[in-house]
Design a protein around this motif. Sequence first.
Motif, mmCIF file in Angstrom:
data_model
loop_
_atom_site.group_PDB
_atom_site.id
_atom_site.type_symbol
_atom_site.label_atom_id
_atom_site.label_comp_id
_atom_site.label_asym_id
_atom_site.label_seq_id
_atom_site.Cartn_x
_atom_site.Cartn_y
_atom_site.Cartn_z
ATOM 1 N N ILE A 1 0.590 -1.464 0.251
ATOM 2 C CA ILE A 1 -0.195 -0.497 -0.424
ATOM 3 C C ILE A 1 1.075 1.125 -0.013
ATOM 4 C CG2 ILE A 1 -2.154 1.793 1.491
ATOM 5 C CD1 ILE A 1 -2.337 -1.243 2.293
ATOM 6 N N SER A 2 0.673 2.076 -1.162
ATOM 7 C CA SER A 2 1.650 3.277 -1.232
ATOM 8 C C SER A 2 1.321 4.390 -0.012
ATOM 9 C CB SER A 2 1.384 3.860 -2.252
ATOM 10 O OG SER A 2 1.630 3.243 -3.484
ATOM 11 N N GLY A 3 0.064 4.244 0.471
ATOM 12 C CA GLY A 3 -0.903 5.340 1.492
ATOM 13 C C GLY A 3 -2.332 5.238 1.405
ATOM 14 N N ILE A 4 -2.380 6.013 1.988
ATOM 15 C CA ILE A 4 -3.615 5.977 2.440
ATOM 16 C C ILE A 4 -4.743 7.948 2.260
ATOM 17 C CG2 ILE A 4 -5.683 6.227 4.157
ATOM 18 C CD1 ILE A 4 -3.666 4.334 5.539
ATOM 19 N N THR A 5 -5.729 7.468 2.245
ATOM 20 C CA THR A 5 -6.319 8.808 1.632
ATOM 21 C C THR A 5 -6.466 9.957 2.624
ATOM 22 O OG1 THR A 5 -8.114 8.028 1.060
ATOM 23 C CG2 THR A 5 -7.183 8.368 -0.588
ATOM 24 N N VAL A 6 -6.902 10.812 3.262
ATOM 25 C CA VAL A 6 -7.545 12.039 3.882
ATOM 26 C C VAL A 6 -8.968 11.143 3.984
ATOM 27 C CG1 VAL A 6 -6.284 13.457 3.691
ATOM 28 C CG2 VAL A 6 -8.642 13.988 2.563
ATOM 29 N N PRO B 1 -8.764 10.019 -7.586
ATOM 30 C CA PRO B 1 -10.822 9.695 -7.731
ATOM 31 C C PRO B 1 -10.411 10.724 -7.352
ATOM 32 C CG PRO B 1 -9.150 9.340 -5.308
ATOM 33 C CD PRO B 1 -8.156 9.566 -6.445
ATOM 34 N N SER B 2 -11.983 11.721 -8.064
ATOM 35 C CA SER B 2 -12.669 13.083 -7.975
ATOM 36 C C SER B 2 -12.905 13.036 -6.996
ATOM 37 C CB SER B 2 -12.955 12.898 -9.524
ATOM 38 O OG SER B 2 -13.950 12.556 -9.587
ATOM 39 N N ALA B 3 -13.851 12.063 -6.020
ATOM 40 C CA ALA B 3 -14.723 12.649 -5.053
ATOM 41 C C ALA B 3 -13.941 13.297 -3.728
ATOM 42 C CB ALA B 3 -15.583 11.032 -4.863
ATOM 43 N N GLY C 1 -13.717 17.042 -2.200
ATOM 44 C CA GLY C 1 -13.771 17.228 -1.402
ATOM 45 C C GLY C 1 -12.906 18.221 0.078
ATOM 46 N N LEU C 2 -11.798 18.493 -0.958
ATOM 47 C CA LEU C 2 -10.077 18.863 0.106
ATOM 48 C C LEU C 2 -10.701 19.896 0.273
ATOM 49 C CD1 LEU C 2 -6.567 18.034 -1.989
ATOM 50 C CD2 LEU C 2 -8.101 15.916 -0.176
ATOM 51 N N ASP C 3 -10.483 20.242 1.974
ATOM 52 C CA ASP C 3 -9.986 21.736 1.238
ATOM 53 C C ASP C 3 -9.232 22.890 1.504
ATOM 54 O OD1 ASP C 3 -12.474 21.487 3.049
ATOM 55 O OD2 ASP C 3 -12.027 20.647 4.682
ATOM 56 N N GLU D 1 3.384 13.761 4.221
ATOM 57 C CA GLU D 1 2.047 14.220 3.249
ATOM 58 C C GLU D 1 2.228 13.985 2.003
ATOM 59 O OE1 GLU D 1 2.095 17.967 4.363
ATOM 60 O OE2 GLU D 1 1.621 17.292 6.317
ATOM 61 N N ILE D 2 1.292 13.538 1.075
ATOM 62 C CA ILE D 2 0.748 13.964 -0.030
ATOM 63 C C ILE D 2 -0.196 14.662 -0.245
ATOM 64 C CG2 ILE D 2 -0.496 11.915 -1.897
ATOM 65 C CD1 ILE D 2 0.381 9.399 -0.369
ATOM 66 N N HIS D 3 0.501 15.315 -1.396
ATOM 67 C CA HIS D 3 -0.575 16.270 -2.039
ATOM 68 C C HIS D 3 -1.135 17.156 -3.241
ATOM 69 C CE1 HIS D 3 0.169 19.313 1.632
ATOM 70 N NE2 HIS D 3 0.697 18.081 2.216
ATOM 71 N N TYR D 4 -2.147 17.428 -4.046
ATOM 72 C CA TYR D 4 -2.639 17.644 -4.992
ATOM 73 C C TYR D 4 -3.423 18.887 -5.174
ATOM 74 C CZ TYR D 4 -6.233 17.321 -8.825
ATOM 75 O OH TYR D 4 -7.195 17.564 -9.299
ATOM 76 N N LEU D 5 -2.362 18.754 -6.125
ATOM 77 C CA LEU D 5 -2.225 20.593 -6.390
ATOM 78 C C LEU D 5 -2.211 20.560 -8.028
ATOM 79 C CD1 LEU D 5 0.196 20.731 -4.409
ATOM 80 C CD2 LEU D 5 0.878 22.769 -5.513
ATOM 81 N N GLY D 6 -3.244 19.452 -8.951
ATOM 82 C CA GLY D 6 -3.842 19.725 -9.798
ATOM 83 C C GLY D 6 -2.614 19.493 -10.975
ATOM 84 N N ASP D 7 -2.801 20.149 -12.179
ATOM 85 C CA ASP D 7 -1.491 20.405 -13.036
ATOM 86 C C ASP D 7 -1.089 20.843 -12.936
ATOM 87 O OD1 ASP D 7 -2.720 18.431 -14.642
ATOM 88 O OD2 ASP D 7 -3.901 20.331 -15.606
ATOM 89 N N GLN D 8 -0.837 21.912 -11.561
ATOM 90 C CA GLN D 8 0.631 22.828 -10.736
ATOM 91 C C GLN D 8 1.522 22.247 -10.703
ATOM 92 O OE1 GLN D 8 -0.489 25.753 -7.687
ATOM 93 N NE2 GLN D 8 -2.889 25.140 -7.593
#
Length: 209
Positions: free
Chosen positions: A17-22, A80-82, A86-88, A100-107
């Motif tokens: 398992i690479s990690g876990i989502t929030v 997962p778009s779901a 929903g990220l704050d 931490e794993i972060h999502y910045l879209g296409d940045q």
Amino acid sequence: MDATPELTDTITRRARISGITVTGIPLRPGTAEYYDASSERGYSRDPSSGWNVEGIGGLIMDAQNGHVDGDGYYHYHGIPSAVTSGLDDTLFGYAADGFEIHYLGDQVQSSWQLKSGVRESGPGGAHDGTYVQDYEFVAGSGDLDECNGGMLNGQYVYYVTHTYPFFPRCFKGTVSDDFFGGRGDRPAPVEGERPPRSDGNRPPRGDSG
């Protein structure tokens, strides 16, 4: 996982398992399937071909880029778009080593690229992303290192990307034993190798990964 992760001098190449989502869902981007010309499906658990099927691009996923394994556990292979919708903020989850794993879209862009030309063995055909071996790490071609990591506000973190490897598949911190499992024993950290070809996932009936 480690609540106070630190960078080490080694890179761990495999974890089930690479990690876990929030939201608490496991990230398992790799598969245990390999190209197999003798199989009716075209792939099997026999690794002798050396061509590891990529989850996104090689197997069937649901609308959230996930599915259920043979033990009944749901997990994600891609974004997962779901979750992202929903990220704050940008925090997407935590990796197996606690970073931490972060999502910045296409940045931010991965530095893994599709190889040019055609496959010289196995399934043949053009490198199109069906197999892990269709990709190669090209340092400097994107923003991130080979583990899909980089700096954010002075801290090392991993990133979710819209292209391979999607989630971190290698780790620069100390990976908890809880994230190893499946086939084989806990691998020793190594350096200078590609990400793993398999994470020992068990497939659901009629599916895999």
